[in-house]
Write an enzyme that holds these catalytic residues in place. Sequence first.
Site, PDB file in Angstrom:
ATOM      1  N   GLY A  50       3.543   3.246  13.690  1.00 20.49           N
ATOM      2  CA  GLY A  50       4.372   2.067  13.978  1.00 20.49           C
ATOM      3  C   GLY A  50       3.973   1.412  15.299  1.00 20.49           C
ATOM      4  N   GLU A  83       9.803  15.290  15.855  1.00 21.06           N
ATOM      5  CA  GLU A  83      10.057  15.270  14.417  1.00 21.06           C
ATOM      6  C   GLU A  83       9.123  16.263  13.724  1.00 21.06           C
ATOM      7  OE1 GLU A  83       8.802  11.808  12.119  1.00 21.06           O
ATOM      8  OE2 GLU A  83      10.696  11.882  11.034  1.00 21.06           O
ATOM      9  N   GLY A  87       7.066   4.511   8.131  1.00 19.51           N
ATOM     10  CA  GLY A  87       6.170   5.639   8.368  1.00 19.51           C
ATOM     11  C   GLY A  87       6.428   6.222   9.741  1.00 19.51           C
ATOM     12  N   SER A  88       5.398   6.836  10.304  1.00 18.06           N
ATOM     13  CA  SER A  88       5.590   7.558  11.558  1.00 18.06           C
ATOM     14  C   SER A  88       5.668   6.605  12.753  1.00 18.06           C
ATOM     15  CB  SER A  88       4.433   8.536  11.753  1.00 18.06           C
ATOM     16  OG  SER A  88       3.238   7.804  11.821  1.00 18.06           O
ATOM     17  N   THR A  89       6.287   7.090  13.807  1.00 20.04           N
ATOM     18  CA  THR A  89       6.410   6.283  15.028  1.00 20.04           C
ATOM     19  C   THR A  89       5.031   6.006  15.619  1.00 20.04           C
ATOM     20  OG1 THR A  89       8.640   7.062  15.426  1.00 20.04           O
ATOM     21  CG2 THR A  89       7.421   6.296  17.354  1.00 20.04           C
ATOM     22  N   LYS A 118       0.839  -1.209   0.000  1.00 20.79           N
ATOM     23  CA  LYS A 118       0.000   0.000   0.000  1.00 20.79           C
ATOM     24  C   LYS A 118       0.868   1.250   0.000  1.00 20.79           C
ATOM     25  CE  LYS A 118      -2.029   2.808   3.092  1.00 20.79           C
ATOM     26  NZ  LYS A 118      -2.189   4.084   2.374  1.00 20.79           N
TER      27      LYS A 118
HETATM   28  P1  NAP Z   1       2.348   7.655   8.386  1.00 25.88           P
HETATM   29  O1  NAP Z   1       1.272   8.623   8.606  1.00 25.88           O
HETATM   30  O2  NAP Z   1       2.759   6.774   9.509  1.00 25.88           O
HETATM   31  O3  NAP Z   1       1.905   6.781   7.136  1.00 25.88           O
HETATM   32  C1  NAP Z   1       2.721   5.755   6.590  1.00 25.88           C
HETATM   33  C2  NAP Z   1       1.846   4.766   5.852  1.00 25.88           C
HETATM   34  O4  NAP Z   1       1.012   4.072   6.790  1.00 25.88           O
HETATM   35  C3  NAP Z   1       0.899   5.414   4.853  1.00 25.88           C
HETATM   36  O5  NAP Z   1       0.751   4.551   3.745  1.00 25.88           O
HETATM   37  C4  NAP Z   1      -0.386   5.507   5.667  1.00 25.88           C
HETATM   38  O6  NAP Z   1      -1.537   5.618   4.890  1.00 25.88           O
HETATM   39  C5  NAP Z   1      -0.342   4.200   6.427  1.00 25.88           C
HETATM   40  N1  NAP Z   1      -1.161   4.169   7.641  1.00 25.88           N
HETATM   41  C6  NAP Z   1      -1.718   5.211   8.328  1.00 25.88           C
HETATM   42  N2  NAP Z   1      -2.388   4.749   9.409  1.00 25.88           N
HETATM   43  C7  NAP Z   1      -2.246   3.399   9.408  1.00 25.88           C
HETATM   44  C8  NAP Z   1      -2.693   2.357  10.276  1.00 25.88           C
HETATM   45  N3  NAP Z   1      -3.404   2.606  11.368  1.00 25.88           N
HETATM   46  N4  NAP Z   1      -2.349   1.082   9.978  1.00 25.88           N
HETATM   47  C9  NAP Z   1      -1.600   0.804   8.894  1.00 25.88           C
HETATM   48  N5  NAP Z   1      -1.160   1.742   8.031  1.00 25.88           N
HETATM   49  C10 NAP Z   1      -1.463   3.029   8.285  1.00 25.88           C
HETATM   50  O7  NAP Z   1       3.679   8.368   7.894  1.00 25.88           O
HETATM   51  P2  NAP Z   1       3.822   9.439   6.744  1.00 25.88           P
HETATM   52  O8  NAP Z   1       3.324  10.731   7.277  1.00 25.88           O
HETATM   53  O9  NAP Z   1       3.278   8.914   5.469  1.00 25.88           O
HETATM   54  O10 NAP Z   1       5.403   9.482   6.569  1.00 25.88           O
HETATM   55  C11 NAP Z   1       6.226  10.251   7.336  1.00 25.88           C
HETATM   56  C12 NAP Z   1       6.874   9.418   8.434  1.00 25.88           C
HETATM   57  O11 NAP Z   1       7.599   8.315   7.867  1.00 25.88           O
HETATM   58  C13 NAP Z   1       7.908  10.204   9.221  1.00 25.88           C
HETATM   59  O12 NAP Z   1       7.751   9.967  10.581  1.00 25.88           O
HETATM   60  C14 NAP Z   1       9.236   9.636   8.714  1.00 25.88           C
HETATM   61  O13 NAP Z   1      10.304   9.779   9.610  1.00 25.88           O
HETATM   62  C15 NAP Z   1       8.886   8.211   8.457  1.00 25.88           C
HETATM   63  N6  NAP Z   1       9.828   7.584   7.525  1.00 25.88           N
HETATM   64  C16 NAP Z   1      10.729   6.676   8.018  1.00 25.88           C
HETATM   65  C17 NAP Z   1      11.662   6.085   7.166  1.00 25.88           C
HETATM   66  C18 NAP Z   1      12.664   5.103   7.670  1.00 25.88           C
HETATM   67  O14 NAP Z   1      13.286   4.414   6.859  1.00 25.88           O
HETATM   68  N7  NAP Z   1      12.871   4.970   8.979  1.00 25.88           N
HETATM   69  C19 NAP Z   1      11.663   6.407   5.806  1.00 25.88           C
HETATM   70  C20 NAP Z   1      10.726   7.333   5.345  1.00 25.88           C
HETATM   71  C21 NAP Z   1       9.821   7.905   6.217  1.00 25.88           C
HETATM   72  P3  NAP Z   1      -2.046   7.095   4.493  1.00 25.88           P
HETATM   73  O15 NAP Z   1      -1.021   7.663   3.576  1.00 25.88           O
HETATM   74  O16 NAP Z   1      -3.284   6.868   3.782  1.00 25.88           O
HETATM   75  O17 NAP Z   1      -2.187   7.835   5.772  1.00 25.88           O
END
Ligand code: NAP
Length: 488
Positions: free
Chosen positions: A250, A398, A245-247, A193
């Site tokens: 996670g 962050e 994604g976000s902590t 996804k």
């Molecule tokens: P996010 O809000 O956590 O979303 C990540 C993904 O998870 C998206 O596809 C999101 O869908 C989906 N998602 C949201 N709620 C969910 C749930 N309850 N269960 C399963 N999946 C769910 O993060 P983001 O705002 O897209 O990305 C930014 C974050 O990613 C930052 O914190 C960044 O540090 C982190 N990141 C980490 C790395 C690494 O390698 N450590 C790399 C890149 C980014 P939607 O898009 O539809 O909300």
Amino acid sequence: MAKKKESPQGTEWNYSPSPESTTHVKLEKRYALFINNEWVAPSSKAYFPTLNPANETVISEIAWANDKDVDKAVRAARKAYQEVWSKLSGAERGKYLFRIARMMQEKSRELAVIESMDCGKPIRESRDIDIPLACNHFFYYAGWADKLEYAFPTKNPKPLGVAGQIIPWNFPLLMAAWKIAPALAAGNTVVLKPAETTSLTALKLAEIIKESGLPPGVVNIVTGHGDTGAAIVNHPDIDKIAFTGSTNVGKIIQRSVAGTHKKTTLELGGKSANIIFDDAPIDQAVEGIVNGIFFNQGHVCCAGSRLFVQENVAEEVIRKLKHRMESLYVGDPLDKNTDIGAINSKEQLDTINRYIKIGIEEGAEIHQSQCAIPSQGFFCRPTLFIGVSQSHTIAQEEIFGPVLSIQTFRTVDEVIQKANNTPYGLAAGVWTDKGSRIFNLTTQLKAGVVWANTYNKFDPVSPFGGYKESGFGREGGLHGLGAYLKLS
Ligand code: NAP
Ligand code: MG
């Protein structure tokens, strides 16, 4: 409108607009779900728009997958795993991966333009970083597919089964490649996804996958919101969850998979320290700071968002940094001169502005570049804060935007203690002339990656991942392959 750019020596150049052409881009008005190598309408019949954040226009419509659609995708992946993919030799799997990598290369210009349109990142980055790295991940893991027993001698490597993969919006195609390539090389099938705001390059990858002749069901791409991701996480017939994604999300995922058989890797947020010692090459370090936080609008999990400068060079570093910030272009992501593109969404821009306000309210001193920013679209000027202390919110949380907090230090022990004083542990940068100091810091900093005299460098061979609340498990390199295998 011509733009001015000033060199560090004070010479001014004028740049005319130089937008990348979009005439070669082929996009559908509407994208269905990619299941079993077919384009399948979502059972809810619901679609949502994906915007170009630089001008707020709708580029295309994306299908919203609910739990029924996710179930269909998981069944397709399971069938493909049992009947086809797990029975193929590693050499055959490798051939498909090499083919996909080559086809991605052939379409790299189109993929780069779509990435910049959908995500907001400057074309220079999507063209020179995201897309080439995404191709390289496929090439790299293609090479391992028939050598698993050499990669893990005495370990009898076996695939896990069906992998559910969920990715964020900051490196859309690259994150898809990080997930799909090692999973397939190891013999797993996939349900992926993409993020709600940046699904397009994953859907273009689906077109490539179909054209490559990859057997149906080996890769399935289901688009949607957070609830689509949750449906993948909670599906009982998935063997592995790979999440970036976000902590916060996670943590929800970790709670959901607790007590199940699902293997998990979580790549989460960061608040990484970039540390400049007084013997560092200051001009290069300033470029490294710019690259570390303003690169990709600060939409980088490992962004060097906390700068620590040794006190006796702080004045020089901050002066040079402010000067360099003035020469950064903020604007049209498709313009080849642009350094900082659009913030990915209105919500993210609001978040960044909220943190900037908190920084000011908590008493830090703000400096923003004076550059013009477009009146339409979501843009943010490069921003730094001085007079920041460890307890400031902007030094702890962050922000995920082009906002840097600067602190000073005197001794090595002090900076190690300050740099490690965060719930995160994704990356760090160290700038110094002394090799011994670099080795000392790489062992003492609690960060998955430590760059020395550089920042934000990636390679498929090199594992990447976090400590503490930045997650667990590694992607890239052999570690990333092992995460998709049973090793007994
Ligand atoms: P996010 O809000 O956590 O979303 C990540 C993904 O998870 C998206 O596809 C999101 O869908 C989906 N998602 C949201 N709620 C969910 C749930 N309850 N269960 C399963 N999946 C769910 O993060 P983001 O705002 O897209 O990305 C930014 C974050 O990613 C930052 O914190 C960044 O540090 C982190 N990141 C980490 C790395 C690494 O390698 N450590 C790399 C890149 C980014 P939607 O898009 O539809 O909300
Ligand atoms: Mg978009």
